[in-house]
Structures are given as structure tokens and as C-alpha cells.
Design an enzyme around this catalytic site. Structure first.
Site, mmCIF file in Angstrom:
data_model
loop_
_atom_site.group_PDB
_atom_site.id
_atom_site.type_symbol
_atom_site.label_atom_id
_atom_site.label_comp_id
_atom_site.label_asym_id
_atom_site.label_seq_id
_atom_site.Cartn_x
_atom_site.Cartn_y
_atom_site.Cartn_z
ATOM 1 N NE ARG A 11 -1.483 -2.455 2.819
ATOM 2 C CZ ARG A 11 -1.570 -3.746 2.480
ATOM 3 N NH1 ARG A 11 -2.643 -4.180 1.893
ATOM 4 N NH2 ARG A 11 -0.604 -4.608 2.759
ATOM 5 C CB THR A 12 3.446 2.562 2.312
ATOM 6 O OG1 THR A 12 2.676 2.110 3.423
ATOM 7 C CG2 THR A 12 4.071 3.904 2.630
ATOM 8 C CE LYS A 39 25.710 -6.245 -7.620
ATOM 9 N NZ LYS A 39 26.020 -5.303 -8.692
ATOM 10 N NE ARG A 61 7.073 0.536 5.007
ATOM 11 C CZ ARG A 61 5.851 0.042 4.913
ATOM 12 N NH1 ARG A 61 5.669 -1.221 4.621
ATOM 13 N NH2 ARG A 61 4.804 0.813 5.119
ATOM 14 C CG HIS A 91 3.262 3.818 8.637
ATOM 15 N ND1 HIS A 91 3.469 4.665 7.560
ATOM 16 C CD2 HIS A 91 2.868 2.627 8.109
ATOM 17 C CE1 HIS A 91 3.199 4.003 6.447
ATOM 18 N NE2 HIS A 91 2.833 2.773 6.748
HETATM 19 N N1 CP Z 1 -0.225 -0.003 5.834
HETATM 20 C C1 CP Z 1 0.962 -0.285 5.290
HETATM 21 O O1 CP Z 1 1.990 0.298 5.645
HETATM 22 O O2 CP Z 1 0.926 -1.289 4.353
HETATM 23 P P1 CP Z 1 2.186 -1.737 3.483
HETATM 24 O O3 CP Z 1 3.151 -2.406 4.430
HETATM 25 O O4 CP Z 1 1.641 -2.676 2.442
HETATM 26 O O5 CP Z 1 2.793 -0.501 2.895
#
Ligand code: CP
Length: 274
Positions: A11-12, A39, A61, A91
Site C-alpha cells: 500500500r505505502t 553486494k 521505509r 508511520h
Molecule cells: N499499511 C501499510 O503500511 O501497508 P504496506 O506495508 O503494504 O505498505
């Protein structure tokens, strides 16, 4: 804009890509598992190379709490760093899209009761949502979890703690379910997934204790039969897929504001250099 995801995401990552495309940005998504990080290249060297390609923004992330902040403080001063989720810490864009979801479906945060349920200990979403709900004046924020999945000092967030689903869900307006984050668990925090579902799974019967117009949220990915029954995830109270849609608008807003900040910073630096 460059998506740099050291942890998996559906999603993100995708909604940041869509948001950037809708704002006419050039978008690159670095697949870290197939990049030269495998590597032996360090995180900082990877980012410096992307910076050398004239990137304006990184969406990062990372599995370590504080990674995005560290990058913003110590690497790539010309690049805006947006946190796409760091360890169990935060988040932020998920928190914002969750607040937009609640506002759209409930109108106001006054008089709302919101329960966050499940693996609070490992959840960056829970932390961002507790802070956001407090900031927006939500008067009744509850967390429901087994004691082993509650962080020490959770009360400092101004939440009420429950270890019983029936008590915790009573008359709530919003339920935010969380996934068990097995990838962050060390040691036996739970007897089994079956036991967790028996005591903390959101079933139709349990949801009946909430307000009749209660909404059910989940940041995803959902694990059916582990924290949520399929009949609830796909049922009339669920706004789980609406959350995903709102994520595009939220991320467009964040990218736009970050880019405005970068432009202002550059103008300031150019004026001072003259
Ligand atoms: N909600 C969320 O962070 O989903 P993803 O890990 O799929 O990005």
C-alpha cells in the site's frame, strides 16, 4: 521522487508512486532486495548515489526505528526525506490517512471512542495513531491487547488499557485492528495464533458490543482468521479499502508540502549566497 524501501510494502509504496505520478513527478522505486545493497553497499552509500542522480525526495521505509530521521540528519541535505514507516517507531502518513478516514466517516473527533487492538508493542501504526488522536482531541482512546503485546509505559500516551475484548470494545465508534508483526517478535510472546484469535480476534459477535454504526479499520496487510474474521473484514462496517484510497490524497499532500519546503529552502540559500 525515489521510493527506497528496505522492508516489504504494497500500500505505502504503491500509493506514494501514484501520488507522485499524479503530481507529475518522475518516480523511481528502488527494489532494495535486488539492488547493490545485496553486494555489501551501505545504506548511506546507496542513498548518496541516488542523491547524485539529482533526486529531490526520498520516501524511506526501514526496519530500524529512527532510520528516516538519521538519514534526514546525516545524509543528503538537499533531499527531502519522508518517513514511509520505521521499525516500531512511526508511520506518519498512515496516521494521517487513518485520521482522514475517521473524519470522513465520523465527521468530528469530539465524543469519539476509538479502540486500537492487537500487537501494540511492535506497531508503528499504533504509535502514530495514538499521537494523532490525542492531538485531534479524541477524548476516549483505548488499546486492547494481551499484556505481552503492550509496551511498557503505554499509559503515557493518554490511553486506557484493556486486556479483555468485550470490555474494551463496549460502545466504541471506531475499531483499528493490527496485524501480529511476527517479523519483529523475538521469543514466545503468544501461545499460538489460534489462542490469539480466540481471545483478541475481531469477530461479528464481538463487534456487536460496539456502537451499531461503528467503523472497522486496519492498516493492512490483514491476516484473516488471525486478528480479523473475513465476515468483518469484508462486511458493512469495514472501511479498510477506503483507507487505501484516502492514502493517495494524503501522500499527494505530503509530497506537495515537502517539495514546497525544498523550493523555499533553495531560494533562501541562493539569496544568502548572493
Ligand atoms: N499499511 C501499510 O503500511 O501497508 P504496506 O506495508 O503494504 O505498505
Amino acid at each position: 521522487m525515489c521510493n527506497v524501501f528496505f522492508e516489504n510494502s504494497t500500500r505505502t509504496r504503491t500509493t506514494f508512486e501514484l501520488a507522485a505520478q499524479r503530481l507529475s513527478a518522475d518516480v523511481i522505486t528502488l527494489n532494495v532486495s535486488t539492488s547493490s545493497a545485496s553486494k555489501g553497499e551501505t545504506l548511506l552509500d546507496t542513498l548518496r548515489n541516488l542523491e547524485a542522480m539529482a533526486a529531490d525526495m526520498f520516501v524511506v521505509r526501514h526496519g530500524d526505528s529512527g532510520a528516516a530521521h538519521f538519514i534526514a540528519e546525516h545524509v543528503c541535505p538537499q533531499v527531502a526525506i519522508i518517513n514511509g514507516g520505521d521499525g516500531r517507531h512511526a508511520h506518519p502518513t498512515q496516521g494521517m490517512l487513518d485520521m482522514l478516514t475517521i473524519r470522513r466517516h465520523k465527521g468530528s473527533f469530539e465524543n469519539l471512542s476509538v479502540a486500537i487492538v492487537g500487537d501494540i508493542l511492535h506497531s508503528r501504526v499504533a504509535r502514530s495513531n495514538m499521537l494523532a488522536l490525542k492531538t485531534l482531541g479524541c477524548p476516549d482512546i483505548r488499546v486492547i491487547a494481551p499484556k505481552t503485546l503492550l509496551p511498557i509505559g503505554i499509559e503515557q500516551y493518554g490511553v486506557k488499557v484493556y486486556t479483555d475484548m468485550t470490555e474494551g470494545l463496549k460502545d466504541v465508534d471506531v475499531v483499528i485492528m493490527l496485524r501480529l508483526q511476527r517479523e519483529r517478535m523475538t521469543g514466545g510472546l503468544l501461545p499460538s495464533e489460534g489462542e490469539f484469535y480466540r481471545l483478541f480476534g475481531l469477530t461479528t459477535a464481538r463487534l456487536a458490543g460496539a456502537k451499531p454504526d461503528c467503523i472497522v479499520m486496519h492498516p493492512g496487510p490483514i491476516n484473516r482468521g488471525v486478528e480479523i474474521e473475513s465476515a468483518v473484514a469484508d462486511g458493512p462496517h469495514s472501511v479498510i479499502l477506503n483507507q487505501v484510497t484516502y492514502g493517495i490524497a494524503i501522500r499527494m499532500a505530503v509530497l506537495s508540502m515537502a517539495m514546497s519546503g525544498q523550493t523555499a529552502q533553495r531560494q533562501f540559500e541562493q539569496e544568502n549566497a548572493q
